[in-house]
Design a protein around this motif. Structure first.
Motif, PDB file in Angstrom:
ATOM      1  N   ILE A 135      33.570 -65.112  11.259  1.00  0.00           N
ATOM      2  CA  ILE A 135      33.234 -64.076  10.266  1.00  0.00           C
ATOM      3  C   ILE A 135      34.445 -63.187   9.979  1.00  0.00           C
ATOM      4  O   ILE A 135      34.648 -62.739   8.847  1.00  0.00           O
ATOM      5  CB  ILE A 135      32.024 -63.247  10.748  1.00  0.00           C
ATOM      6  N   SER A 136      35.302 -62.965  10.977  1.00  0.00           N
ATOM      7  CA  SER A 136      36.515 -62.178  10.756  1.00  0.00           C
ATOM      8  C   SER A 136      37.520 -62.954   9.916  1.00  0.00           C
ATOM      9  O   SER A 136      38.169 -62.381   9.029  1.00  0.00           O
ATOM     10  CB  SER A 136      37.147 -61.788  12.093  1.00  0.00           C
ATOM     11  N   SER A 137      37.646 -64.263  10.180  1.00  0.00           N
ATOM     12  CA  SER A 137      38.572 -65.077   9.386  1.00  0.00           C
ATOM     13  C   SER A 137      38.136 -65.137   7.927  1.00  0.00           C
ATOM     14  O   SER A 137      38.963 -65.052   7.009  1.00  0.00           O
ATOM     15  CB  SER A 137      38.655 -66.486   9.970  1.00  0.00           C
ATOM     16  N   GLY A 138      36.835 -65.284   7.698  1.00  0.00           N
ATOM     17  CA  GLY A 138      36.347 -65.281   6.327  1.00  0.00           C
ATOM     18  C   GLY A 138      36.609 -63.976   5.609  1.00  0.00           C
ATOM     19  O   GLY A 138      36.982 -63.958   4.430  1.00  0.00           O
ATOM     20  N   ALA A 139      36.439 -62.858   6.334  1.00  0.00           N
ATOM     21  CA  ALA A 139      36.700 -61.550   5.727  1.00  0.00           C
ATOM     22  C   ALA A 139      38.187 -61.370   5.414  1.00  0.00           C
ATOM     23  O   ALA A 139      38.553 -60.816   4.367  1.00  0.00           O
ATOM     24  CB  ALA A 139      36.212 -60.447   6.659  1.00  0.00           C
ATOM     25  N   ILE A 182      32.911 -71.924   3.503  1.00  0.00           N
ATOM     26  CA  ILE A 182      32.672 -72.749   4.697  1.00  0.00           C
ATOM     27  C   ILE A 182      32.599 -71.870   5.941  1.00  0.00           C
ATOM     28  O   ILE A 182      31.706 -72.044   6.794  1.00  0.00           O
ATOM     29  CB  ILE A 182      33.786 -73.807   4.834  1.00  0.00           C
ATOM     30  N   LEU A 183      33.516 -70.925   6.061  1.00  0.00           N
ATOM     31  CA  LEU A 183      33.512 -70.034   7.221  1.00  0.00           C
ATOM     32  C   LEU A 183      32.242 -69.187   7.269  1.00  0.00           C
ATOM     33  O   LEU A 183      31.667 -68.973   8.348  1.00  0.00           O
ATOM     34  CB  LEU A 183      34.746 -69.134   7.197  1.00  0.00           C
ATOM     35  N   ASN A 184      31.784 -68.716   6.125  1.00  0.00           N
ATOM     36  CA  ASN A 184      30.555 -67.921   6.105  1.00  0.00           C
ATOM     37  C   ASN A 184      29.321 -68.770   6.383  1.00  0.00           C
ATOM     38  O   ASN A 184      28.356 -68.281   6.988  1.00  0.00           O
ATOM     39  CB  ASN A 184      30.420 -67.205   4.759  1.00  0.00           C
ATOM     40  N   ALA A 185      29.347 -70.046   5.953  1.00  0.00           N
ATOM     41  CA  ALA A 185      28.230 -70.933   6.280  1.00  0.00           C
ATOM     42  C   ALA A 185      28.158 -71.179   7.796  1.00  0.00           C
ATOM     43  O   ALA A 185      27.068 -71.174   8.391  1.00  0.00           O
ATOM     44  CB  ALA A 185      28.378 -72.257   5.530  1.00  0.00           C
ATOM     45  N   ILE A 186      29.323 -71.388   8.416  1.00  0.00           N
ATOM     46  CA  ILE A 186      29.357 -71.533   9.879  1.00  0.00           C
ATOM     47  C   ILE A 186      28.879 -70.251  10.549  1.00  0.00           C
ATOM     48  O   ILE A 186      28.154 -70.287  11.559  1.00  0.00           O
ATOM     49  CB  ILE A 186      30.775 -71.915  10.342  1.00  0.00           C
TER      50      ILE A 186
END
Length: 461
Positions: A135-139, A182-186
């Motif tokens: 979630i941090s990487s997506g942000a 993709i990151l938020n789906a994970i």
């Protein structure tokens, strides 16, 4: 009572109460709670009962201890029932109930159980770590894309012929947004797992005690909020106005999820035997600090309103909310004296404002802040002991949750799940007796625990 316990009495057995309305039996209190409520020296009695289960044999210059865990595991179905009754008996820390958790017999039992089931805890830590990283990487990717979008929009306004640059940027932007989705789906998948774990935690804690469990309540709030936020990011990330002012509230929601997610990870690390006491000491100091601040919050509001009336033209005290925030910042030493007092020329106003400012420095910046620091420093040894109790309580709850999952009727009723349970869970059950000395420490008991057993034996002798 001692004779009943010798014959296999269950301290975790719940007394039943009949509801006259629908004639249902409801659990009321455990035997442990009844002993703590009605015995005059309940802690001393239970400590003596537990100590009687530690048998020692002297061998030359060494001692061999035989630990009898039968008093902690009288129930063949739920080995953690007694310890679950202890941690569910009170919400006060420190207390006589939690002090019993530091008894060598209970600590040895928890250490043996923890050795078998710590893999599940490491998986839980990995789950939390994966969630906060995704979630941090997506942000971070979304924030970087917003800056690049702003830079590309500026170039398009200043130059009219930049087609190649726009096409390259668009391809890169689409690729980045795909990574964000993709990151938020994970993150949504991991948040659902964390929500299920939080629900399992909540169901194993009495409702009266649940509201005081900060870690569990934070998980129950953070996981659904993360699911909603990540879903909104996936939905609106492809829009051209995603980084516009109309969707800035999504980034604020992401911020409100990321911070408690990392706090949850810090609290989870608090269950590690060697490192956990420090994060738990942080939460204890924070609790004490909040108690002090609640006691003096009216003093802060009073000074904030006084500064608001004395400096109506100052940008720092333009409204009550900003005046309160500025007053809290001034408590830390950020006074900005020159810019605050340079705007006034009336000697009467200057004298009154400087007098109140001097009173604020003495009462809030010096007395209040030093009082808060003094409470934390003077009670550091007590805080260390309390953190040990909290760590043992967290370990006990985790083992109770794990046992509750594997002993559920859904697991025991399915042949495949029952076979899986026997393979990965039943190896750590049925711990009744343990023999340990300084040389053969096969169960992973630490040297300090052996020394504690030895000290307890010598004091009794």
């Amino acid at each position: 009572m001692r004779h009943l316990l010798d014959l296999g009495g269950d301290l975790g057995k719940m007394s039943m109460e009949i509801d006259a309305t629908n004639m249902r039996h409801t659990e009321k209190e455990s035997v442990f709670q009844l002993i703590m409520a009605h015995f005059s020296d309940s802690r001393q009695f239970l400590t003596h009962v537990l100590t009687e289960r530690i048998h020692v044999r002297e061998k030359e210059n060494d001692f061999e201890f035989t630990l009898d865990f039968s008093i902690l595991t009288p129930n063949c179905c739920r080995e953690m029932s007694v310890l679950e009754a202890i941690v569910n008996s009170t919400s006060d820390i420190p207390s006589d109930e939690y002090e019993l958790l530091k008894h060598p017999l209970i600590v040895s039992f928890l250490t043996c159980k923890w050795k078998h089931y710590r893999t599940f805890f490491f998986l839980l830590v990995l789950l939390h770590l994966s969630f906060v990283l995704t979630i941090s990487s997506g942000a971070i990717l979304a924030t970087k894309s917003s800056h690049k979008e702003f830079h590309n929009d500026t170039l398009r306004r200043n130059f009219t012929q930049l087609p190649q640059l726009s096409d390259d940027f668009q391809r890169h932007f689409n690729h980045t947004m795909l990574q964000v989705k993709i990151l938020n789906a994970i993150s949504i998948f991991l948040a659902i797992l964390l929500l299920l774990h939080a629900i399992i935690q909540a169901t194993s804690i009495p409702l009266a005690k649940l509201i005081w469990e900060f870690e569990v309540m934070l998980n129950l709030i953070t996981a659904p909020l993360a699911i909603v936020t990540c879903g909104l990011v996936i939905r609106y990330a492809s829009r051209e106005d995603f980084f516009g002012p109309d969707h800035r509230w999504i980034f604020h929601m992401m911020s409100s999820v990321i911070l408690p997610a990392w706090v949850n990870l810090m609290l989870l690390v608090g269950r590690f035997p060697r490192l956990g006491c420090y994060s738990l000491m942080f939460t204890t100091v924070l609790r004490n600090f909040l108690k002090v601040m609640i006691s003096f919050v009216f003093l802060i509001i009073g000074f904030a309103l006084s500064f608001l009336l004395m400096f109506p033209h100052s940008q720092f005290f333009s409204d009550p909310t900003q005046a309160t925030m500025r007053t809290i910042v001034m408590m830390l030493g950020e006074f900005d004296y020159t810019s605050t007092f340079s705007q006034e020329h009336n000697y009467f106003i200057i004298g009154t404002s400087r007098l109140i400012f001097l009173i604020f420095i003495i009462s809030c910046s010096i007395i209040l802040m030093n009082l808060t620091q003094g409470i934390a420093v003077n009670d550091i040894k007590l805080l260390h002991e309390i953190s040990q109790e909290i760590r043992l309580e967290k370990e006990t709850r985790f083992l109770c949750e794990l046992e509750g999952v594997f002993s559920h009727s859904f697991v025991t009723g399915q042949p495949l799940l029952r076979k899986l349970k026997r393979r990965i869970f039943d190896n750590g059950t049925q711990i009744t007796y343990l023999t340990v000395n300084r040389k053969t420490n096969s169960q992973g008991l630490t040297t300090s625990l052996y020394d504690k057993l030895l000290k307890s034996h010598r004091s009794l002798k």
